[in-house]
Design an enzyme around this catalytic site. Structure first.
Site, PDB file in Angstrom:
ATOM      1  N   ASP A   1      20.741  50.585  21.403  1.00  0.00           N
ATOM      2  CA  ASP A   1      21.528  51.790  21.141  1.00  0.00           C
ATOM      3  C   ASP A   1      21.105  52.457  19.836  1.00  0.00           C
ATOM      4  OD1 ASP A   1      22.643  49.951  19.405  1.00  0.00           O
ATOM      5  OD2 ASP A   1      24.682  50.119  20.179  1.00  0.00           O
ATOM      6  N   SER A   2      20.190  51.820  19.108  1.00  0.00           N
ATOM      7  CA  SER A   2      19.589  52.464  17.938  1.00  0.00           C
ATOM      8  C   SER A   2      18.854  53.740  18.326  1.00  0.00           C
ATOM      9  CB  SER A   2      18.623  51.503  17.235  1.00  0.00           C
ATOM     10  OG  SER A   2      17.641  51.028  18.139  1.00  0.00           O
TER      11      SER A   2
ATOM     12  N   ASP B   1      21.210  47.555  25.577  1.00  0.00           N
ATOM     13  CA  ASP B   1      22.503  47.511  24.892  1.00  0.00           C
ATOM     14  C   ASP B   1      23.570  48.184  25.750  1.00  0.00           C
ATOM     15  OD1 ASP B   1      22.383  46.190  22.407  1.00  0.00           O
ATOM     16  OD2 ASP B   1      21.380  47.898  21.470  1.00  0.00           O
TER      17      ASP B   1
ATOM     18  N   LYS C   1      22.968  43.462  26.312  1.00  0.00           N
ATOM     19  CA  LYS C   1      23.380  42.931  25.012  1.00  0.00           C
ATOM     20  C   LYS C   1      24.737  43.493  24.637  1.00  0.00           C
ATOM     21  CE  LYS C   1      21.341  44.103  21.016  1.00  0.00           C
ATOM     22  NZ  LYS C   1      22.483  44.649  20.207  1.00  0.00           N
TER      23      LYS C   1
ATOM     24  N   GLU D   1      27.793  43.343  21.464  1.00  0.00           N
ATOM     25  CA  GLU D   1      28.018  43.001  20.067  1.00  0.00           C
ATOM     26  C   GLU D   1      29.338  42.269  19.885  1.00  0.00           C
ATOM     27  OE1 GLU D   1      25.647  46.805  18.059  1.00  0.00           O
ATOM     28  OE2 GLU D   1      27.723  46.379  17.500  1.00  0.00           O
TER      29      GLU D   1
ATOM     30  N   GLU E   1      21.998  39.329  12.917  1.00  0.00           N
ATOM     31  CA  GLU E   1      21.601  40.487  12.118  1.00  0.00           C
ATOM     32  C   GLU E   1      22.195  40.465  10.717  1.00  0.00           C
ATOM     33  OE1 GLU E   1      21.343  45.369  12.204  1.00  0.00           O
ATOM     34  OE2 GLU E   1      21.980  44.287  13.996  1.00  0.00           O
TER      35      GLU E   1
END
Length: 261
Positions: A45-46, A84, A114, A116, A184
């Site tokens: 999602d970056s 993501d 993925k 979070e 991270e």
């Protein structure tokens, strides 16, 4: 070229073979990364920041993620492809997460997703997805979708209580069935402890050298980002290379040197 399966990651950890992961948001980049031997390609999602110009990952929608993941899928033959789940496409309830993950697998052809966080509700969601055949890559430490709650992009796990919480989250996500974990922006010593205590691979980003592998944002690796995080390394300066190439083209056109006569 045989495609990598989910078993590759645990086998690599057991063999002490470092894993390498990078991000991609388009066909050409994905093809280059895949042919370079990357183990895992993440449609992160970056891309909301690197490709779409937003100031954070939060504005990215599921529809946009599907669109980019479809392009990446066309360029990948060997690497394990993960996408993501964007902000608010999985946090409402585990059924919402299943529908979002299912769409990414059905419509974009990703191999896994993925999520979070490692708090109890998220661990339950991970287990819910895994039980329904969806591989999940966990992500703890600095979780960018929670930047406002965390007070910005700050290192996590610096206090004893925070470190213990992250250790427990890692164990909980492993028990829930996550096939690997992204660690991270946490102290290297803590990442090393987590890597030793879990049986699944860890992919570090700003988490020291002791993780089972490393993951970076490709724009940072190539020097395309305007600002590179202190824990990343630019292996090239493509921003400057591209600028010089474009300026050379502009000059040739203005001087009528291109196209040649």
């Amino acid at each position: 070229m045989a495609a990598l399966s989910i078993h590759h990651f645990r086998q690599a950890k057991q063999a002490g073979q470092p894993l390498v992961a990078l991000t991609a948001a388009d066909y050409a980049t994905a093809q280059i990364l895949d042919r370079a031997g990357i183990d895992l390609i993440l449609v992160g999602d970056s891309l909301a920041m690197t490709s779409l110009g937003h100031s954070s990952t939060l504005p990215l929608t599921l529809e946009q993620m599907i669109h980019h993941a479809q392009a990446v899928r066309r360029g990948v033959e060997r690497a394990f492809l993960v996408a993501d789940l964007p902000f608010l496409s999985y946090q409402v309830c585990k059924e919402q997460a299943l529908l979002s993950a299912g769409r990414l697998m059905k419509e974009a052809g990703v191999n896994g997703v993925k999520l979070e966080g490692g708090y109890p509700d998220m661990v339950e969601t991970v287990a819910f997805l895994v039980q329904r055949g969806i591989p999940v890559l966990g992500h703890i430490g600095l979780t960018p979708q929670a930047k406002h709650q965390l007070g910005g992009y700050r290192q996590q796990g610096k206090t004893p209580s925070e470190a213990e919480r992250l250790r427990q989250e890692a164990l909980s996500l492993e028990r829930a069935g996550a096939f690997a974990l992204v660690l991270e922006h946490m102290p290297a010593e803590l990442a090393a402890q987590i890597t030793q205590q879990v049986g699944i691979p860890t992919l570090g980003i700003g988490a020291g050298p002791a993780c089972d592998g490393q993951i970076l944002v490709t724009h940072d690796l190539l020097g395309l980002s305007e600002r590179i995080p202190p824990f990343a390394k630019a292996y090239a300066n493509l921003r400057e290379v591209i600028r010089e190439a474009v300026e050379a083209f502009v000059g040739d056109v203005h001087q009528r040197l291109f196209p040649p006569t």
